[in-house]
Design a protein around this motif. Structure first.
Motif, mmCIF file in Angstrom:
data_model
loop_
_atom_site.group_PDB
_atom_site.id
_atom_site.type_symbol
_atom_site.label_atom_id
_atom_site.label_comp_id
_atom_site.label_asym_id
_atom_site.label_seq_id
_atom_site.Cartn_x
_atom_site.Cartn_y
_atom_site.Cartn_z
ATOM 1 N N SER A 146 59.717 -33.524 -51.711
ATOM 2 C CA SER A 146 61.030 -33.073 -52.152
ATOM 3 C C SER A 146 61.014 -32.798 -53.657
ATOM 4 O O SER A 146 60.169 -33.290 -54.383
ATOM 5 C CB SER A 146 62.102 -34.104 -51.812
ATOM 6 O OG SER A 146 61.935 -35.272 -52.571
ATOM 7 N N THR A 147 61.951 -31.991 -54.087
ATOM 8 C CA THR A 147 62.146 -31.709 -55.504
ATOM 9 C C THR A 147 63.538 -32.197 -55.884
ATOM 10 O O THR A 147 64.360 -32.471 -55.005
ATOM 11 C CB THR A 147 62.049 -30.196 -55.776
ATOM 12 O OG1 THR A 147 63.177 -29.562 -55.143
ATOM 13 C CG2 THR A 147 60.748 -29.607 -55.248
ATOM 14 N N PRO A 148 63.831 -32.296 -57.180
ATOM 15 C CA PRO A 148 65.199 -32.692 -57.558
ATOM 16 C C PRO A 148 66.258 -31.768 -56.951
ATOM 17 O O PRO A 148 67.317 -32.225 -56.535
ATOM 18 C CB PRO A 148 65.177 -32.606 -59.084
ATOM 19 C CG PRO A 148 63.752 -32.846 -59.453
ATOM 20 C CD PRO A 148 62.950 -32.192 -58.339
ATOM 21 N N THR A 149 65.959 -30.478 -56.863
ATOM 22 C CA THR A 149 66.914 -29.532 -56.276
ATOM 23 C C THR A 149 67.138 -29.840 -54.801
ATOM 24 O O THR A 149 68.274 -29.857 -54.321
ATOM 25 C CB THR A 149 66.413 -28.088 -56.446
ATOM 26 O OG1 THR A 149 66.226 -27.835 -57.841
ATOM 27 C CG2 THR A 149 67.395 -27.088 -55.877
ATOM 28 N N ASP A 150 66.051 -30.105 -54.057
ATOM 29 C CA ASP A 150 66.174 -30.478 -52.647
ATOM 30 C C ASP A 150 67.023 -31.732 -52.500
ATOM 31 O O ASP A 150 67.903 -31.809 -51.644
ATOM 32 C CB ASP A 150 64.802 -30.783 -52.025
ATOM 33 C CG ASP A 150 63.883 -29.586 -51.923
ATOM 34 O OD1 ASP A 150 64.384 -28.441 -51.902
ATOM 35 O OD2 ASP A 150 62.667 -29.806 -51.860
ATOM 36 N N THR A 151 66.710 -32.727 -53.300
ATOM 37 C CA THR A 151 67.409 -34.011 -53.231
ATOM 38 C C THR A 151 68.894 -33.823 -53.519
ATOM 39 O O THR A 151 69.740 -34.313 -52.765
ATOM 40 C CB THR A 151 66.790 -35.010 -54.223
ATOM 41 O OG1 THR A 151 65.402 -35.158 -53.916
ATOM 42 C CG2 THR A 151 67.467 -36.357 -54.144
ATOM 43 N N ASP A 152 69.230 -33.133 -54.577
ATOM 44 C CA ASP A 152 70.633 -32.896 -54.921
ATOM 45 C C ASP A 152 71.351 -32.138 -53.808
ATOM 46 O O ASP A 152 72.485 -32.464 -53.449
ATOM 47 C CB ASP A 152 70.756 -32.124 -56.237
ATOM 48 C CG ASP A 152 70.333 -32.953 -57.441
ATOM 49 O OD1 ASP A 152 70.222 -34.196 -57.316
ATOM 50 O OD2 ASP A 152 70.102 -32.349 -58.509
ATOM 51 N N ARG A 153 70.682 -31.127 -53.257
ATOM 52 C CA ARG A 153 71.298 -30.308 -52.205
ATOM 53 C C ARG A 153 71.589 -31.133 -50.965
ATOM 54 O O ARG A 153 72.697 -31.103 -50.429
ATOM 55 C CB ARG A 153 70.392 -29.127 -51.847
ATOM 56 C CG ARG A 153 70.950 -28.248 -50.718
ATOM 57 C CD ARG A 153 69.890 -27.321 -50.126
ATOM 58 N NE ARG A 153 68.691 -27.990 -49.683
ATOM 59 C CZ ARG A 153 68.588 -28.699 -48.542
ATOM 60 N NH1 ARG A 153 69.627 -28.836 -47.745
ATOM 61 N NH2 ARG A 153 67.443 -29.279 -48.227
ATOM 62 N N VAL A 154 70.604 -31.880 -50.496
ATOM 63 C CA VAL A 154 70.794 -32.636 -49.257
ATOM 64 C C VAL A 154 71.840 -33.733 -49.438
ATOM 65 O O VAL A 154 72.664 -33.965 -48.557
ATOM 66 C CB VAL A 154 69.449 -33.174 -48.705
ATOM 67 C CG1 VAL A 154 68.941 -34.375 -49.481
ATOM 68 C CG2 VAL A 154 69.575 -33.502 -47.244
ATOM 69 N N ILE A 155 71.851 -34.388 -50.576
ATOM 70 C CA ILE A 155 72.851 -35.430 -50.826
ATOM 71 C C ILE A 155 74.235 -34.823 -50.946
ATOM 72 O O ILE A 155 75.212 -35.359 -50.413
ATOM 73 C CB ILE A 155 72.471 -36.258 -52.072
ATOM 74 C CG1 ILE A 155 71.206 -37.068 -51.781
ATOM 75 C CG2 ILE A 155 73.621 -37.169 -52.494
ATOM 76 C CD1 ILE A 155 70.588 -37.717 -52.996
#
Length: 135
Positions: free
Chosen positions: A4-13
């Protein structure tokens, strides 16, 4: 394993908490489809849910018990490889904290949540533990 990337993490959360805040069932399911694996496991001290539909129904029951409440992210989400962690709060209609906690989870190969474990405590419990710790 998915990295995961920070963008992925932010999006999913963001999508996951949007599901918790969505009152409309169609909107809630749309957010869960974007963030929650079809067979994901959710555990916290009050519930154990398996699957997207079960999570959808769990959220609806919680909303019925606490009408008008909303979830927010507190702090910065953290990710490592396919693991995620974030802290959150539930606010009442006046913006006061009712509950705070954290979630630890794992993303699947599509970037959706595959497992999520939650820990929480009420503000009153947090205050009393702070007092006990200072004695």
């Amino acid at each position: 394993m998915r990295l995961s990337t920070p963008t992925d993490t932010d999006r999913v959360i963001s999508q996951y908490l949007a599901a918790w805040n969505a009152v409309d069932t169609v909107t809630r399911m749309r957010h869960l489809q974007a963030s929650w694996s079809e067979t994901a496991l959710f555990r916290d001290p009050m519930a154990c849910q398996v699957g997207r539909s079960a999570m959808h129904d769990h959220i609806a029951r919680c909303q019925a018990s606490y009408p008008g409440c909303r979830f927010i992210v507190t702090g910065s989400p953290i990710h490592y490889l396919d693991q995620i962690h974030f802290t959150w709060a539930v606010l009442d209609t006046f913006g006061s904290e009712l509950l705070t906690g954290s979630h630890y989870g794992e993303l699947d190969a599509t970037g959706r949540i595959a497992r999520l474990v939650g820990f929480f405590k009420s503000p009153a419990a947090r205050s009393s533990s702070s007092i006990s710790a200072s004695l």
